[in-house]
Scaffold this motif. Structure first.
Motif, short mmCIF file in Angstrom:
data_model
loop_
_atom_site.label_atom_id
_atom_site.label_comp_id
_atom_site.label_asym_id
_atom_site.label_seq_id
_atom_site.Cartn_x
_atom_site.Cartn_y
_atom_site.Cartn_z
N VAL A 26 0.83 -1.20 0.00
CA VAL A 26 0.00 0.00 0.00
C VAL A 26 0.87 1.25 0.00
O VAL A 26 1.72 1.44 0.88
CB VAL A 26 -0.93 0.03 1.23
CG1 VAL A 26 -1.82 1.27 1.19
CG2 VAL A 26 -1.78 -1.24 1.29
N ASP A 27 0.64 2.10 -0.99
CA ASP A 27 1.32 3.40 -1.08
C ASP A 27 0.39 4.43 -0.44
O ASP A 27 -0.65 4.76 -1.00
CB ASP A 27 1.59 3.74 -2.54
CG ASP A 27 2.21 5.13 -2.70
OD1 ASP A 27 2.52 5.78 -1.68
OD2 ASP A 27 2.40 5.55 -3.86
N PRO A 28 0.77 4.97 0.74
CA PRO A 28 -0.11 5.94 1.41
C PRO A 28 -0.01 7.35 0.85
O PRO A 28 -0.81 8.21 1.20
CB PRO A 28 0.38 5.89 2.85
CG PRO A 28 1.84 5.59 2.73
CD PRO A 28 1.97 4.67 1.54
N GLY A 29 0.98 7.60 -0.03
CA GLY A 29 1.21 8.95 -0.51
C GLY A 29 2.09 9.73 0.46
O GLY A 29 2.43 9.26 1.55
N ASP A 30 2.47 10.93 0.07
CA ASP A 30 3.29 11.78 0.94
C ASP A 30 2.49 12.20 2.17
O ASP A 30 1.33 12.62 2.05
CB ASP A 30 3.74 13.04 0.20
CG ASP A 30 4.77 12.73 -0.88
OD1 ASP A 30 5.30 11.61 -0.87
OD2 ASP A 30 5.03 13.61 -1.71
N LEU A 31 3.12 12.10 3.34
CA LEU A 31 2.44 12.44 4.59
C LEU A 31 3.32 13.36 5.43
O LEU A 31 4.54 13.42 5.27
CB LEU A 31 2.13 11.17 5.39
CG LEU A 31 1.21 10.14 4.72
CD1 LEU A 31 1.11 8.89 5.58
CD2 LEU A 31 -0.16 10.74 4.46
N ARG A 32 2.68 14.06 6.34
CA ARG A 32 3.38 14.97 7.24
C ARG A 32 3.93 14.18 8.42
O ARG A 32 3.34 14.14 9.51
CB ARG A 32 2.45 16.07 7.71
CG ARG A 32 3.15 17.29 8.30
CD ARG A 32 2.16 18.31 8.85
NE ARG A 32 1.03 18.55 7.96
CZ ARG A 32 -0.05 19.26 8.28
NH1 ARG A 32 -0.13 19.78 9.50
NH2 ARG A 32 -1.01 19.44 7.41
N THR A 33 5.07 13.54 8.19
CA THR A 33 5.68 12.70 9.21
C THR A 33 7.11 13.14 9.49
O THR A 33 7.71 13.87 8.71
CB THR A 33 5.71 11.22 8.76
OG1 THR A 33 6.54 11.11 7.60
CG2 THR A 33 4.31 10.71 8.45
#
Length: 234
Positions: free
Chosen positions: A172-179
């Motif tokens: 699963v590719d969650p996409g770019d996230l604010r991590t």
């Protein structure tokens, strides 16, 4: 009560998923390298079993396996823990062999080894195997080579396991996230335009609920289904 093991549960998407599952009545085993950060992340969650350690350490993987064996079942295994590799990110010509191997051990070899240890419980429960991946696994971004190659290997290992063992498996590719990891990749840059990790969890849960065939999926493709499920539950 269903049981999940989610690696890398002290921050980001891992933490958000652990909270979501625990809130829905799951028992969740989770880990992280920083004991204090892990304890803080799961504070107040009675059904969460924190196990501090590094997934690249065989002794730690044995500790995780013992917890699952004690619980007696495994309905969901999520490989979320990963490393960017040497920082700051750099061209492959500047990455040493040792750095490559260390990155791949965490991002690919360790998840494969943990999967192999837990397969009997996972298959007995007709459980689901999930590997969190990245678009970097299928694209070619400058300075991301070590990380990307590890994620590409993780994808292949996960879906080959599905083909060999008959277990349902998703990358699963969650996409770019604010991590924190994403910030580490872009030091000094403002990443506040990226969505919070919690925003992706409903789509991931919708994918699991839909139970499509094993394969590679983007969380964004299940965002609408997540809204439908939320509406149906009200």
């Amino acid at each position: 009560m269903p049981v999940a093991l989610v690696t890398g549960g002290s921050a980001g998407l891992g933490r958000a998923l652990v909270h979501s599952l625990a809130d829905d009545g799951w028992t969740v085993v989770t880990d992280a390298r920083d004991p204090e950060a892990l304890a803080a992340a799961v504070r107040g969650l009675d059904a969460v079993v924190p196990v501090a350690g590094d997934v690249a350490d065989p002794a730690h993987r044995q500790a995780l396996t013992r917890e699952v064996e004690w619980l007696g079942r495994l309905d969901l295994l999520v490989h979320n823990a990963s490393t960017l590799g040497p920082l700051p990110l750099r061209p492959l010509r500047d990455v040493t062999e040792r750095q490559l191997l260390d990155t791949w051990r965490t991002n690919a070899a360790a998840p494969a080894a943990l999967t192999a240890q837990l397969l009997p419980r996972l298959t007995a429960s007709a459980g689901t195997l999930v590997a969190i991946t990245s678009d970097a696994a299928v694209e070619h971004y400058e300075t991301w080579g070590a990380y990307a190659a590890g994620k590409a290997a993780l994808e292949h290992l996960t879906l080959t396991t599905a083909a060999e063992e008959g277990v349902r498996a998703y990358v699963v590719d969650p996409g770019d996230l604010r991590t924190r990891m994403h910030q580490d990749a872009f030091p000094g840059e403002d990443i506040s335009d990226r969505p919070e990790p919690e925003s992706v969890v409903p789509a991931l849960r919708a994918l699991l609920a839909a139970a499509p065939p094993s394969g590679r999926y983007r969380a964004a493709d299940y965002a609408d289904r997540a809204g439908d499920l939320a509406g149906a539950s009200r």
